[in-house]
Design an enzyme around this catalytic site. Structure first.
Site, short mmCIF file in Angstrom:
data_model
loop_
_atom_site.label_atom_id
_atom_site.label_comp_id
_atom_site.label_asym_id
_atom_site.label_seq_id
_atom_site.Cartn_x
_atom_site.Cartn_y
_atom_site.Cartn_z
N ASN A 217 4.58 -1.76 17.26
CA ASN A 217 3.11 -2.03 16.57
C ASN A 217 3.58 -4.02 16.95
O ASN A 217 4.70 -4.64 17.36
CB ASN A 217 3.34 -1.40 15.02
N PRO A 312 11.32 7.80 7.12
CA PRO A 312 11.57 7.69 6.09
C PRO A 312 10.82 6.31 5.21
O PRO A 312 10.82 6.17 5.78
CB PRO A 312 13.16 7.25 5.79
N ASP A 313 10.02 6.75 3.81
CA ASP A 313 9.88 5.46 3.40
C ASP A 313 10.51 4.40 2.39
O ASP A 313 11.41 4.70 2.05
CB ASP A 313 8.47 5.89 2.64
N LYS A 345 -1.49 1.85 -3.23
CA LYS A 345 -0.22 1.54 -2.49
C LYS A 345 0.80 1.91 -3.45
O LYS A 345 1.87 2.09 -3.42
CB LYS A 345 -0.78 1.66 -1.34
N LYS A 349 3.44 4.34 -4.13
CA LYS A 349 5.42 4.03 -4.01
C LYS A 349 6.51 3.10 -4.88
O LYS A 349 7.33 3.12 -4.64
CB LYS A 349 5.14 3.04 -2.40
N1 CTP Z 1 6.84 0.58 4.43
C1 CTP Z 1 8.86 1.20 4.06
N2 CTP Z 1 8.58 2.11 5.13
C2 CTP Z 1 7.58 2.95 5.55
C3 CTP Z 1 6.42 2.71 5.80
C4 CTP Z 1 5.50 1.28 5.14
O1 CTP Z 1 8.87 0.80 3.43
N3 CTP Z 1 8.39 4.03 6.98
C5 CTP Z 1 6.98 -0.46 3.32
C6 CTP Z 1 6.16 -2.07 3.95
O2 CTP Z 1 6.93 -2.18 4.61
C7 CTP Z 1 4.81 -2.15 2.84
C8 CTP Z 1 5.31 -1.51 2.49
O3 CTP Z 1 5.57 -0.09 2.51
O4 CTP Z 1 6.25 -3.03 2.42
C9 CTP Z 1 3.14 -0.58 2.94
O5 CTP Z 1 3.08 -0.46 4.08
P1 CTP Z 1 1.83 0.26 5.09
O6 CTP Z 1 1.96 -0.27 6.98
O7 CTP Z 1 0.56 -1.15 4.77
O8 CTP Z 1 1.46 1.29 4.74
P2 CTP Z 1 2.05 2.53 5.15
O9 CTP Z 1 2.62 3.51 3.99
O10 CTP Z 1 2.12 2.34 6.08
O11 CTP Z 1 0.19 3.59 4.81
P3 CTP Z 1 -0.51 3.98 5.48
O12 CTP Z 1 -0.60 4.31 6.92
O13 CTP Z 1 -1.19 4.71 4.38
O14 CTP Z 1 -1.65 2.30 5.41
#
Ligand code: CTP
Length: 410
Positions: A217, A312-313, A345, A349
């Site tokens: 990205n 994984p998040d 969010k 989270k």
């Molecule tokens: N993040 C993370 N791990 C992931 C995805 C996101 O740690 N696999 C963290 C990012 O570093 C940030 C937060 O989650 O602090 C939100 O990231 P964002 O890209 O805005 O959200 P997404 O989880 O991708 O949600 P969406 O796609 O629904 O906007």
């Protein structure tokens, strides 16, 4: 303009290398001394082609040190002592040549020997022809020096002595003085995060498709790297877990370089426990389920189908882990309904705060230098911050974190 009163009583070792801008150093010395700063100078052989030792000596009011092998110089003050009896080393003009020798760790004259032997901070003011400055070799040397904590001022854009136009002109003496004053101000500033451990994620992740292709990205890592540097400036012991970026490692941080989201999670878990974690990385949400071990070839059967699976998040995993940091800060990159989506969010989270930013195409947040953010706290309170450059956002966030941790500790 910076506060120059901090310069009073400070000792600067000025290294004058061989560039046409060396003449500006005479003015620099005079202005530093006017502000109560003691200046001792090393003049390189090439530097002495541009300014005379006599002028430098008259302005510093001290011996000018020139020769590594001079018995007189060594008996008066050896190169080790010379570099230690200063609060800051300033290289101005810093030519491409001296920067290359510094990056390589050479010690082939008094200037580079003093620079290598010092345990003091170093500030460089580059000055050279625009092509020499833009040459990847010089840029790589600067990045390497920056990663070792060497700071820089300039160069400025402008008409050069060689009739070319572009970046390469040495910063003006007053700009160098501002940078020196800022250096001492930052150094003497209180360190409210001393004794605190911090984890920061930054940059994009690369998710392999095959050995040569990946999903990525537009994240530049600028905001995350700036946050890591700002926390370190306040005294925190910072681990930065960074995806692939073009940025130098920020000074004062331990940096783990990773590529994929799964590697980023493993590196974050290895950094725990910490007091505060800031998740600024733009982690890829999906990866290719079975990345090919060999390069995918066109076989006449049309494009391949890539099956994706969820990564994984990292933020959610750390927020819910048994070793949860005292304060977990997430980021929310949104392209509409910024605050509402970010608050949802945050709750989903499980982090404490979330920094919401608008990354719609027109905002230039991804890759740009400025950021307009809203800080949402655990009680739902929203602070709308003005548009600031990413360093200023980082500073403000680091101070807000320090104030919060102080409040929770007392
Ligand atoms: N993040 C993370 N791990 C992931 C995805 C996101 O740690 N696999 C963290 C990012 O570093 C940030 C937060 O989650 O602090 C939100 O990231 P964002 O890209 O805005 O959200 P997404 O989880 O991708 O949600 P969406 O796609 O629904 O906007």
């Amino acid at each position: 303009m910076s506060d120059h009163s901090i310069l009073s009583g400070k000792r600067v070792l000025l290294i004058i290398a061989g560039g046409i801008a060396a003449y500006k150093c005479l003015d620099l010395i005079r202005r530093l001394r006017e502000r109560g700063c003691a200046v001792r100078a090393i003049l390189t052989r090439a530097g002495a082609q541009f300014v005379t030792p006599l002028s430098v000596q008259a302005l510093t009011g001290d011996t000018v040190y020139q020769d590594l092998w001079s018995l007189t110089d060594e008996s008066e003050m050896g190169h080790i002592q010379l570099s230690r009896a200063a609060d800051l080393l300033v290289v101005a003009p810093a030519t491409a040549n001296i920067l290359a020798r510094m990056a390589a760790g050479m010690a082939d004259d008094l200037a580079t020997t003093a620079l290598l032997a010092t345990d003091k901070p170093i500030l460089v003011a580059p000055a050279m022809n625009v092509r020499m400055w833009l040459n990847p070799a010089t840029q790589a040397n600067m990045a390497l020096l920056a990663s070792r904590g060497v700071t820089s001022v300039g160069p400025n854009d402008g008409e050069m002595a060689c009739n070319e136009y572009g970046p390469g002109r040495m910063a003006e003496p007053m700009e160098i003085i501002d940078a020196i004053a800022d250096h001492f101000t930052a150094r003497e500033a209180p360190k409210p995060l001393a004794g605190t451990r911090a984890l920061v994620t930054s940059g994009p992740t690369h998710e392999p498709i095959d050995p040569v292709r990946y999903i990525a990205n537009r994240s530049s890592g600028k905001q995350g790297h700036a946050i890591a540097a700002a926390l370190a400036r306040l005294g925190a012991d910072v681990t930065l877990v960074s995806g692939p970026t073009r940025l130098p490692d920020p000074p004062g941080c331990t940096v783990t370089h990773i590529e994929s989201a799964r590697d980023m999670l493993a590196a974050c878990e290895a950094a725990l426990p910490v007091d505060v974690a800031v998740f600024a990385a733009a982690v890829a949400d999906w990866r290719v389920k079975d990345a090919a071990e060999r390069k995918l070839k066109k076989d006449g059967g049309g494009p391949p189908t890539l099956e994706l699976c969820e990564n994984p998040d990292i933020l959610a995993t750390v927020s819910k882990s048994a070793r949860r940091p005292t304060l977990v800060v997430g980021f929310a990159a949104e392209t509409g309904n910024v605050v509402a989506y970010a608050e949802a969010k945050r709750a989903r989270k499980g982090c404490d705060w979330i920094v919401a930013n608008d990354v719609s195409l027109g905002t230039q947040t991804f890759g740009g230098d400025a950021n307009t953010v809203h800080l949402i706290r655990s009680d739902g309170a929203v602070e709308d911050w003005p548009t600031l450059d990413k360093d200023a956002v980082a500073d403000r966030l680091a101070h807000t974190i320090a104030d919060h941790l102080k409040g929770t500790a007392s």
